[in-house]
Design an enzyme around this catalytic site. Structure first.
Site, PDB file in Angstrom:
ATOM      1  N   LYS A 218      53.612  20.529  89.377  1.00 44.97           N
ATOM      2  CA  LYS A 218      52.907  20.671  88.183  1.00 44.97           C
ATOM      3  C   LYS A 218      53.531  21.656  87.104  1.00 44.97           C
ATOM      4  O   LYS A 218      54.185  22.622  87.581  1.00 44.97           O
ATOM      5  CB  LYS A 218      51.465  20.955  88.448  1.00 44.97           C
ATOM      6  CG  LYS A 218      50.736  21.000  87.133  1.00 44.97           C
ATOM      7  CD  LYS A 218      49.097  21.109  87.540  1.00 44.97           C
ATOM      8  CE  LYS A 218      48.103  20.768  86.275  1.00 44.97           C
ATOM      9  NZ  LYS A 218      46.865  20.989  86.787  1.00 44.97           N
TER      10      LYS A 218
ATOM     11  N   GLU B 186      31.385  16.908  92.284  1.00 50.11           N
ATOM     12  CA  GLU B 186      29.810  17.350  91.573  1.00 50.11           C
ATOM     13  C   GLU B 186      28.552  16.954  92.185  1.00 50.11           C
ATOM     14  O   GLU B 186      27.795  17.504  92.689  1.00 50.11           O
ATOM     15  CB  GLU B 186      29.860  16.684  90.330  1.00 50.11           C
ATOM     16  CG  GLU B 186      30.783  17.483  89.181  1.00 50.11           C
ATOM     17  CD  GLU B 186      32.134  17.034  89.085  1.00 50.11           C
ATOM     18  OE1 GLU B 186      32.433  15.862  89.816  1.00 50.11           O
ATOM     19  OE2 GLU B 186      32.830  17.760  88.587  1.00 50.11           O
TER      20      GLU B 186
ATOM     21  N   ARG C 113      27.991  13.430  86.778  1.00 52.46           N
ATOM     22  CA  ARG C 113      28.548  12.813  87.854  1.00 52.46           C
ATOM     23  C   ARG C 113      27.638  13.041  89.062  1.00 52.46           C
ATOM     24  O   ARG C 113      27.345  12.290  90.013  1.00 52.46           O
ATOM     25  CB  ARG C 113      29.831  13.479  88.184  1.00 52.46           C
ATOM     26  CG  ARG C 113      30.644  12.885  89.310  1.00 52.46           C
ATOM     27  CD  ARG C 113      31.217  11.487  89.421  1.00 52.46           C
ATOM     28  NE  ARG C 113      32.210  11.069  88.359  1.00 52.46           N
ATOM     29  CZ  ARG C 113      33.550  11.092  88.322  1.00 52.46           C
ATOM     30  NH1 ARG C 113      33.957  11.551  89.359  1.00 52.46           N
ATOM     31  NH2 ARG C 113      34.049  10.481  87.430  1.00 52.46           N
TER      32      ARG C 113
END
Ligand SMILES: Cc1ncc(C[n+]2csc(CCOP(=O)(O)OP(=O)(O)O)c2C)c(N)n1
Ligand SMILES: CC(=O)[C@@H](O)[C@H](O)COP(=O)(O)O
Ligand SMILES: [Mg+2]
Length: 641
Positions: A289, A375, A403
């Site tokens: 990343k 979640e 969610r």
């Protein structure tokens, strides 16, 4: 001979079809140019940087090998899609990213045929790709000509349950589809969870380097170029000796791990998959990343999100406000409460920094839990914590709490468990646009029996609401607050629990009453000043609670004023609807009260600054003033801005 100056290639690539004739060397050069363009663009717009830099080579390889847009490429979350947008005809607009009337910061169907499925919330790509693949195999409408379906999903996003639901189904259905697992060993923060450790073991335990050597060696013995991809790729497919991976147990062919930055490996591998794959295939690509930009690669978050920045130094533009950020106020208030009550624990779903729980973790490392992007699990985990006698603060952005809604109803509300929901990013959030708007939590929580629902009007109120939640044991309680900085009010020494179901008067008038829920209060007060300048004195009150309502306050305002207006940073079905229900049931409308409820309009509002988005929603001071004037029947000159 000295290297000849290279002819820029990116200027010649207006769409992926322009890449088809490029050599391996050209593709490597194109990737370098694409990376530079991505850095340059984000330095001007701000946005998600690290994820896109990490998939530059994957983006080039996918678009070089597959035939997008007929082949459907779906980016999970979509925050890494800027290089994809540059290669798919949107380079000219890439510097409008995340701005009013500009490009979305995520993939978006309405923006391009190269975005076959929108994203922004994570872990949806495998489900969507499988749906497209099944539609293809069922003969979906010809104009929808669907070729290969490719989902690119990160190691963080594959930690969500939805990804397993999709792989479970894909392994069962066996339709051909391709999943590229982009494993950069990062979520927003360092990844957590057993899945993350498993992926690391896959990478660490594999003959990764031999694997690379095999791929490189295969090049030397290759038959003529036209055989290049097929022969090398067959070697690579055979070399995938990692039998028995979790993914294979789920019915996928597992290939890798491969170096996600090595185009000389990626391109033949993807060609081989394109030629030979049957059923679902998962390619495990190892990437970095922030790849290729030092200030990103070396930063803790690997450049996940950046304000506008100086390309040379990486220095970001500073926020101008001197009021404290709501998130920080929340975190400090929770730390203060937790210092007095060791039953307080906090839960985040992969957003420790965004929710401020990273600060809480510095003080109470054993009382904060990052459950990864999960979640649903996070909500029921909190329900379990509450059932076990703890005081859990389920800390999630409004949009991401969506969610876990069934868990809120089924595991928390019905059992009336005292879970505290700290709901950040309530209301319109700005550059992340419609997918991240916190528009619905009032509506989806205040309708649940036994729930207590609060909204902080400013940062001082937020401190008191944290204390109120900490003290509240009679069922679940939620408090919401917006993204960004407070209004600069004086801060209390410590939080004092509020009386449940009690609002507060702000100013008295006679012409009309405005009852505000949440941080529109500052706009309401500005509107009241504008009205006073017209000789119209209005009453302003802060409701504080959408549930239970302050019946006494509401009925008094209705009785003492000819007009009552409510306002909230939420969609219809929230606070104003509950007030209307009360007034209707009490027969107040029978006595002629003029009632208006200012809510977000029934549309998804695209990204802009929060102020501009609230202007679109008709909820800034001038709009509130106009609403009062219209209710009072006062003809006005054309409304001033
Ligand atoms: C349902 C949901 N929860 C949380 C987020 C916030 N979020 C955005 S990106 C991200 C991390 C994604 O990690 P990964 O998939 O590994 O992608 P990377 O950034 O490493 O490329 C998170 C948690 C989200 N977009 N959706
Ligand atoms: C891509 C994603 O979902 C997150 O990075 C999100 O954009 C964070 O939002 P904030 O910037 O409000 O923390
Ligand atoms: Mg990652």
């Amino acid at each position: 001979m000295a290297d000849q100056p290279k002819t820029p290639l990116l200027d010649k690539v207006h769409e992926p079809a322009d890449m088809k004739g490029l050599s391996a060397r050209d593709l490597r050069q194109l990737a370098d140019e694409l990376r530079a363009e991505t850095i340059s663009a984000v330095s001007v717009t701000g946005g998600h940087l690290g994820a896109g830099l990490g998939v530059v080579e994957l983006t080039v390889a996918i678009h070089a090998v597959f035939d997008t847009p007929r082949d459907k490429l779906i980016w999970d979350v979509g925050h890494q899609c800027y290089p994809h947008k540059i290669l798919t005809g949107r380079r000219g607009r890439i510097r409008t990213l995340r701005q009013k009337d500009g490009l979305s910061g995520f993939t978006k169907r309405s923006e391009s045929p190269y975005d076959p499925f929108g994203a922004a919330h994570s872990s949806t790509s495998i489900s969507a790709a499988l749906g497209l693949a099944v539609a293809r195999d069922l003969g979906g409408r010809p104009e929808h000509g669907i070729g290969d379906c490719i989902a690119v999903i990160g190691d963080g996003s594959i930690s969500a349950g939805m990804a397993y639901e999709a792989m479970n189904n894909a392994g069962h259905l066996k339709n051909r589809m391709i999943v590229i697992l982009n494993d950069n060993e990062m979520s927003i923060a360092p990844p957590v969870g057993a899945m993350s450790s498993y992926l690391s073991r896959l990478y660490a335990g594999s003959p990764f380097h031999e694997f690379k050597q095999v791929a490189k060696d295969a090049v030397r013995f290759l038959p003529p170029p036209l055989q290049e991809g097929a022969k090398r790729a067959k070697e690579i497919l055979k070399q995938s000796v990692m039998g028995g991976t979790l993914f294979e147990q789920l019915g996928f062919s597992y290939l890798g791990p491969v170096d996600g930055h090595d185009l000389d490996t990626l391109v033949p591998l993807l060609r081989a998959v394109k030629t030979h794959a049957e059923g679902p295939v998962l390619i495990h690509a190892i990437t970095k990343k922030g790849k290729g930009y030092g200030p990103a690669e070396t930063s803790q978050d690997r450049g996940h999100a950046r304000a506008k920045f100086d390309v040379v130094t990486g220095e970001q533009a500073k926020a101008v406000s001197n009021a404290p950020a709501y998130t920080k106020v929340f975190a400090n208030a929770l730390i203060d409460e937790a210092g007095r009550d060791d039953r307080i624990v906090a839960v985040t779903a992969a957003m420790p920094d965004g929710t401020g729980l990273n600060l809480f973790a510095e003080r109470f490392p054993d009382r904060v839990f990052d459950v990864a992007i999960a979640e649903q699990h996070g909500v029921t985990f909190c329900a379990g914590l509450a059932a076990g006698g703890m005081k859990p603060f389920c800390t999630m952005y409004s949009t991401f709490l969506q969610r876990g809604y069934d868990q809120v109803v089924h595991d928390v509300a019905i059992q009336r468990l005292p879970v505290r929901f700290a709901i950040d990013r309530a209301g319109l959030v700005g550059a992340d646009g419609a997918t991240h708007a916190g528009s619905f939590d009032i509506a989806y929580l205040a309708n649940l029996p036994g729930f207590t629902v609060m909204a902080a009007a400013d940062e001082a109120e937020l401190v008191h609401m944290v204390a109120t939640a900490a003290a509240h044991e009679d069922g679940p309680i939620a408090f919401r607050f917006p993204r960004g900085e407070g209004v600069g009010v004086d801060m209390p020494e410590r939080g004092m629990p509020l009386e449940i179901g009690r609002g507060r008067m702000i100013r008295e008038g006679t012409a009309a009453a405005i009852l505000s829920f949440g941080t529109r209060l500052s706009e309401v007060e500005a509107a009241a000043e504008r009205l006073a300048a017209r000789g119209i004195a209005v009453t302003v009150a802060d409701a504080r609670f959408a549930k239970p309502l302050d019946r006494e306050l509401i009925l008094r305002l209705a009785r003492e004023h000819p007009a009552l207006i409510t306002i909230e940073e939420g969609a219809i079905g929230g606070f104003g609807s509950h007030v209307a229900q009360l007034l209707a049931e009490e027969g107040v409308f029978d006595r002629g009260l003029k009632y208006r409820s200012m809510v977000l309009p029934d549309v998804f509002i695209d990204q802009a600054s929060p102020r501009d988005m609230y202007a679109v929603a008709g909820m800034n001071a001038a709009d509130i003033e106009a609403k009062v004037l219209s209710v009072l029947g006062v003809e006005t000159l054309a409304r001033r801005g």
